[in-house]
Design a protein around this motif. Structure first.
Motif, PDB file in Angstrom:
ATOM      1  N   PRO A 113       0.826  -1.215   0.000  1.00 41.57           N
ATOM      2  CA  PRO A 113       0.000   0.000   0.000  1.00 41.57           C
ATOM      3  C   PRO A 113       0.857   1.261   0.000  1.00 41.57           C
ATOM      4  CG  PRO A 113      -0.721  -1.564   1.685  1.00 41.57           C
ATOM      5  CD  PRO A 113       0.590  -2.056   1.183  1.00 41.57           C
ATOM      6  N   LEU A 114       0.404   2.284  -0.718  1.00 38.33           N
ATOM      7  CA  LEU A 114       1.092   3.572  -0.763  1.00 38.33           C
ATOM      8  C   LEU A 114       0.357   4.577   0.115  1.00 38.33           C
ATOM      9  CD1 LEU A 114       1.856   3.676  -4.584  1.00 38.33           C
ATOM     10  CD2 LEU A 114       3.484   3.197  -2.760  1.00 38.33           C
ATOM     11  N   GLU A 115       1.044   5.647   0.433  1.00 40.55           N
ATOM     12  CA  GLU A 115       0.457   6.664   1.312  1.00 40.55           C
ATOM     13  C   GLU A 115      -0.737   7.332   0.647  1.00 40.55           C
ATOM     14  OE1 GLU A 115       3.529   9.365   2.345  1.00 40.55           O
ATOM     15  OE2 GLU A 115       4.710   7.881   3.459  1.00 40.55           O
ATOM     16  N   LYS A 116      -1.622   7.857   1.494  1.00 39.22           N
ATOM     17  CA  LYS A 116      -2.873   8.452   1.024  1.00 39.22           C
ATOM     18  C   LYS A 116      -2.630   9.619   0.067  1.00 39.22           C
ATOM     19  CE  LYS A 116      -7.343  10.085   2.702  1.00 39.22           C
ATOM     20  NZ  LYS A 116      -8.178  10.357   3.898  1.00 39.22           N
ATOM     21  N   GLU A 117      -1.513  10.345   0.270  1.00 36.87           N
ATOM     22  CA  GLU A 117      -1.237  11.521  -0.558  1.00 36.87           C
ATOM     23  C   GLU A 117      -0.759  11.158  -1.959  1.00 36.87           C
ATOM     24  OE1 GLU A 117       0.007  10.977   2.462  1.00 36.87           O
ATOM     25  OE2 GLU A 117      -1.398  12.290   3.542  1.00 36.87           O
ATOM     26  N   HIS A 118      -0.429   9.874  -2.171  1.00 33.66           N
ATOM     27  CA  HIS A 118       0.114   9.453  -3.474  1.00 33.66           C
ATOM     28  C   HIS A 118      -0.976   9.496  -4.543  1.00 33.66           C
ATOM     29  CE1 HIS A 118       2.571   7.163  -6.350  1.00 33.66           C
ATOM     30  NE2 HIS A 118       1.473   6.475  -6.608  1.00 33.66           N
ATOM     31  N   ALA A 119      -0.655  10.141  -5.680  1.00 33.56           N
ATOM     32  CA  ALA A 119      -1.579  10.184  -6.817  1.00 33.56           C
ATOM     33  C   ALA A 119      -1.260   9.023  -7.758  1.00 33.56           C
ATOM     34  CB  ALA A 119      -1.457  11.510  -7.547  1.00 33.56           C
ATOM     35  N   ALA A 120      -2.285   8.328  -8.189  1.00 36.08           N
ATOM     36  CA  ALA A 120      -2.103   7.136  -9.014  1.00 36.08           C
ATOM     37  C   ALA A 120      -1.397   7.454 -10.322  1.00 36.08           C
ATOM     38  CB  ALA A 120      -3.452   6.493  -9.299  1.00 36.08           C
TER      39      ALA A 120
END
Length: 431
Positions: free
Chosen positions: A102-109
């Motif tokens: 999982p990546l951090e919430k702030e990461h944009a796909a």
């Protein structure tokens, strides 16, 4: 009493019918003819305490005139194993054992990310086939869904919602909605990144006991080489058969075509039933009309019968050169039996191979293989241009066992037979 109630002629004819039914298979075997239709029976003489005199008329497989089968020009696919091929296969194996982090919430796909989404689409406010899914895992850029849909997810973050209107692609499975505009709502629930395992002892243990990466690379290279050798042989045989079918001048009997079409349709119906689908649904999924389907089936049947008749005639013409020797039969039998580790299975197969039917089938398989060896030996092989990238590298290559559960499930899914997709090729594996 029976004569009084049914008549002596009736009894005699019933007796004759039973006798002929029992005799006919033996007559066919002894005469070595190959009927292609039901026989027509004519009784010349019948009577109590008299020999039965009858005639059988049956249409048989035609004798054909063979085209030139020596010196056929064919393409020889390279058997070389290139470094990039080896790296590609190792990368695929790493992919099989990759984990999604999982990546951090702030990461944009971005392209290459794996996202978990809920989506729903409607056309003019109505649902359509495959319009929605929940907790759907998608690799952006994989074109699992259509490209425009995947592009809309780029830039979204975890927890975001998006409404878009997209034009459905022309190559979508449901042809009746192709090219139409659909309104989609997309909820992005999670973004993950693929993490590949290191090429260490722990990773190699998934495939067997290897002391080093170099040892595993050598093993993998040998397996790929074996497959490319088989691909080369299959391509040569395919070229030979294409040439023979193209240049053979004979008509296929209509009865043989009808018989083959009937078997095609029976097999397809079994597959449709197994997959719980109907013929109209099947035709719709491939964008075929009933007329197109029937024509494809007919052409496939004609091609298959032409190949069959050519191979049968070749086996007769080159009988002296392709007949298996006792030594070959013994050696190949040992090879087949050596594959089995369980005594019960090995003994069962051995018993079959020693039976008359087994001997006949096994010898027939070797005879066909020897025929292909003969044709290849007498062909003119034009080697593939080595200055270009080996196109065979793009083919699906062998990989060791140990693929992920999901991939095993995907590979085990049977595809339905598509008319026109079949070509007779060497049947060594089946034999």
């Amino acid at each position: 009493i029976i004569d009084v109630n049914f008549g002596e002629d009736y009894v005699l004819n019933e007796a004759a019918s039973i006798a002929i039914s029992e005799l006919y298979p033996k007559i066919v075997d002894d005469s070595e003819i190959k009927p292609i239709d039901y026989p027509k029976i004519k009784i010349n003489s019948i009577g109590k305490d008299k020999s039965l005199d009858f005639e059988i008329t049956v249409e048989v497989e035609p004798e054909i005139e063979l085209p030139k089968y020596k010196g056929i020009e064919v393409t020889g696919i390279s058997e070389n194993v290139y470094e990039e091929e080896l790296e590609e296969q190792i990368k695929k194996l790493q992919d099989n054992y990759a984990t999604l982090e999982p990546l951090e919430k702030e990461h944009a796909a971005v392209e290459g990310d794996f996202v978990i989404i809920d989506f729903e689409g409607k056309i003019d406010g109505s649902d359509f086939d495959g319009n929605s899914a929940q907790d759907y895992t998608l690799e952006i850029g994989s074109k699992t869904l259509f490209s425009e849909f995947e592009s809309e997810i780029i830039g979204m973050k975890k927890g975001e919602h998006k409404d878009v209107t997209l034009t459905l692609p022309d190559n979508i499975a449901s042809r009746d909605i192709a090219g139409k505009k659909a309104d989609f709502s997309i909820d992005l629930k999670e973004i993950k990144k693929k993490s590949l395992p290191d090429l260490n002892e722990e990773f190699l243990a998934n495939f067997g006991e290897y002391s080093s990466l170099e040892e595993f690379r050598k093993f993998l290279s040998e397996r790929i080489a074996e497959q490319k050798k088989k691909a080369r042989r299959d391509r040569i045989i395919s070229d030979i058969m294409d040439s023979l079918v193209k240049n053979a001048k004979f008509d296929v009997p209509e009865q043989m075509i009808e018989n083959r079409i009937s078997r095609y349709n029976e097999d397809l119906q079994k597959e449709l039933t197994k997959h719980k689908t109907t013929m109209p649904e099947y035709l719709k999924s491939f964008g075929l009309s009933e007329e197109q389907f029937n024509e494809n089936v007919r052409q496939s049947a004609i091609r298959e019968i032409r190949e069959y008749l050519i191979l049968i005639s070749l086996e007769k013409a080159e009988a002296a050169n392709i007949e298996p020797t006792d030594k070959q039969i013994a050696e190949e039998s040992e090879k087949v039996l050596s594959v089995y580790t369980k005594d019960e299975e090995k003994n069962k197969l051995k018993e079959y191979l020693e039976s008359e039917e087994g001997k006949k089938d096994f010898k027939s398989g070797l005879r066909r293989r020897n025929l292909f060896d003969f044709l290849i030996k007498n062909a003119r092989i034009r080697e593939e241009d080595q200055s270009k990238k080996d196109k065979s590298a793009k083919r699906k290559l062998w990989t060791p066992s140990g693929s992920s559960q999901k991939q095993q499930e995907q590979s085990s899914e049977k595809k339905l037979w598509v008319p026109g997709s079949d070509n007779i090729k060497e049947s060594e594996d089946k034999k």
